[in-house]
Structure formats: C-alpha cells, structure tokens
Design an enzyme around this catalytic site. Structure first.
Site, PDB file in Angstrom:
ATOM      1  N   LYS A  87       0.860  -1.201   0.000  1.00  0.00           N
ATOM      2  CA  LYS A  87       0.000   0.000   0.000  1.00  0.00           C
ATOM      3  C   LYS A  87       0.883   1.233   0.000  1.00  0.00           C
ATOM      4  O   LYS A  87       1.695   1.432   0.900  1.00  0.00           O
ATOM      5  CB  LYS A  87      -0.882   0.024   1.248  1.00  0.00           C
ATOM      6  CG  LYS A  87      -2.165  -0.772   1.102  1.00  0.00           C
ATOM      7  CD  LYS A  87      -2.946  -0.729   2.389  1.00  0.00           C
ATOM      8  CE  LYS A  87      -3.756   0.537   2.545  1.00  0.00           C
ATOM      9  NZ  LYS A  87      -4.442   0.560   3.871  1.00  0.00           N
TER      10      LYS A  87
HETATM   11  C1  E4P Z   1      -7.736   1.420   4.294  1.00  0.00           C
HETATM   12  O1  E4P Z   1      -6.919   0.560   4.467  1.00  0.00           O
HETATM   13  C2  E4P Z   1      -7.725   2.723   4.969  1.00  0.00           C
HETATM   14  O2  E4P Z   1      -6.454   2.965   5.482  1.00  0.00           O
HETATM   15  C3  E4P Z   1      -8.775   2.794   6.038  1.00  0.00           C
HETATM   16  O3  E4P Z   1      -9.980   2.254   5.554  1.00  0.00           O
HETATM   17  C4  E4P Z   1      -9.000   4.186   6.585  1.00  0.00           C
HETATM   18  O4  E4P Z   1     -10.110   4.143   7.429  1.00  0.00           O
HETATM   19  P1  E4P Z   1     -10.452   5.260   8.539  1.00  0.00           P
HETATM   20  O5  E4P Z   1     -10.789   6.513   7.830  1.00  0.00           O
HETATM   21  O6  E4P Z   1     -11.621   4.679   9.277  1.00  0.00           O
HETATM   22  O7  E4P Z   1      -9.235   5.391   9.410  1.00  0.00           O
END
Ligand code: E4P
Length: 221
Positions: A87
């Site tokens: 990622k």
């Molecule tokens: C995905 O991996 C994102 O990092 C994650 O869904 C972010 O979510 P949040 O906005 O609830 O922290």
C-alpha cells in the site's frame, strides 16, 4: 463488490474467516497501532490467517527508494506471493515508487486517495487497486460516494485494469452506496461488516421457523 477486512485484530479476523466471504485484509499504521504489537509479531499472524487471500500492507517510508526497499523486505521476510499488495500513499514520492515496485513484480495498492484525479494518476502509475477514503471525505463535507463513482466510471471509460478498493467507512449506508456505484471492492471494519450482514428480522424469522418446525421435521441427517 468483494469484501475485505480493515483490521489487524486476530480475534476479529478469526471470526470473519470462519463465516464471512472475506477476500482479504488491509492494514495501515493506525490499525496496527490499535493492536499494541510490533509488525514483527503481527505480520506472521496475519500471513498465516490470510492464507491465499489478499494481504494489503502499508509502507511507512517517505522516499520512493525506501518504499521500494520496504515493499521488497516484506515480500522476502514473510515469503509473500501474488496475494501481497504494497500500500503506497499517493504522495509525490508514492507515485514515483509505484512503477518501481511494480517492476519488481510486487502488486501495488494506491492509498489515501481523496480525489478522482489522484486515483487516475495512480492507475496510470500502475496501481492494481486505488483506495478512496469515503468517510474521511464525508467528514470534511465532501462527497465520498460521488468520488468513488467518478473513479469507477473513469477507469471503465479508459479501459484501465485498476480496481477500486473503497475504504474508510463508518456506516452501512456508505458501503451500500459504494456497491451501487460499482466499486469492485470495499475494505470494512469488523463492526460494520457485522452490521451489514445481519438483521433483527432475519433472527426473528429463523426463530419462528424453528418453532413451526417442532415435531414435524422427522428426517434424520
Ligand atoms: C484502508 O486501508 C484505509 O487505510 C482505512 O480504511 C482508513 O479508514 P479510517 O478513515 O476509518 O481510518
């Protein structure tokens, strides 16, 4: 739309993999921090649980060359295969890192996406998945669902192979809406996954069926 679990909690993942058709797991530094364990402990547990499903691991380096080194290190240290996705946040260095990582045969998920153009640039840089943050957009009075819809549409229009992995959800309705927009995947917390798969009327209906069946279903199994 396929479902991924946005958690690194081993108990939650064990439960989900037991009954939910989960296609993979996504993590980020915030999710890892919640477990109060270092990556050296969490990674082997995740790798074992996830099996051949997708595992999206966020890189924390800020320079492209370091992101590449980090992506390779995870692959080698944990013997990760085609189900592994590095990622990469869509920063300037992140965009630079994407083709470098792809060149090494490692899949890329572009993350921390807030606009359709960021997603399109990431797709052009070779990202396999682009992850727009729905709830974080909604929270700043922007329109997460609309952004996801535009990304889905654009990728289709331009015949790109990148998939949309919608992320950041706080309500079941947000998940419903991104699936209606044609998002290919969504990564969702344990709590929201549990909420979206259940309904009190389902439980009540099953209770009634069980009562009505009493004494009538006499075929052995
Ligand atoms: C995905 O991996 C994102 O990092 C994650 O869904 C972010 O979510 P949040 O906005 O609830 O922290």
């Amino acid at each position: 739309m396929i479902y991924l679990a946005d958690t690194a909690n081993i108990d939650e993942l064990k439960q989900l993999f037991n009954y939910f058709p989960i296609e993979g797991v996504t993590t980020n530094p915030t999710i890892i921090a919640m477990e109060k364990k270092p990556m050296s402990v969490i990674m082997p547990e995740l790798v074992e649980l996830v099996g051949d499903k997708m595992l999206h691991v966020q890189m924390i380096s800020s320079k492209a060359e370091d992101m590449l080194r980090e992506a390779i290190a995870y692959k080698e240290k944990f013997a990760l295969g085609d189900n592994y996705f590095a990622k990469i946040p869509v920063t300037m260095e992140g965009y630079k890192a994407m083709p470098m990582i792809k060149k090494q045969g490692i899949n890329v998920t572009a993350t921390a996406i807030f606009t359709q153009q960021q997603a399109l640039v990431a797709a052009r840089a070779g990202a396999d998945w682009v992850a727009p943050y729905v709830n974080r957009l909604d929270n700043i009075s922007s329109h997460g669902i609309e952004v996801v819809g535009n990304i889905v549409e654009n990728i289709k229009q331009f015949g790109l192979k990148t998939g949309v992995l919608a992320a950041s959800f706080k309500t079941v309705d947000q998940v419903h809406r991104v699936s209606m927009m044609g998002s290919q995947a969504a990564t969702i917390s344990f709590e929201i996954l549990e909420r979206l798969r259940s309904h009190p009327m389902t439980d009540m209906s099953v209770e009634w069926f069980e009562k009505d069946a009493e004494g009538l279903y006499d075929i052995d199994f």
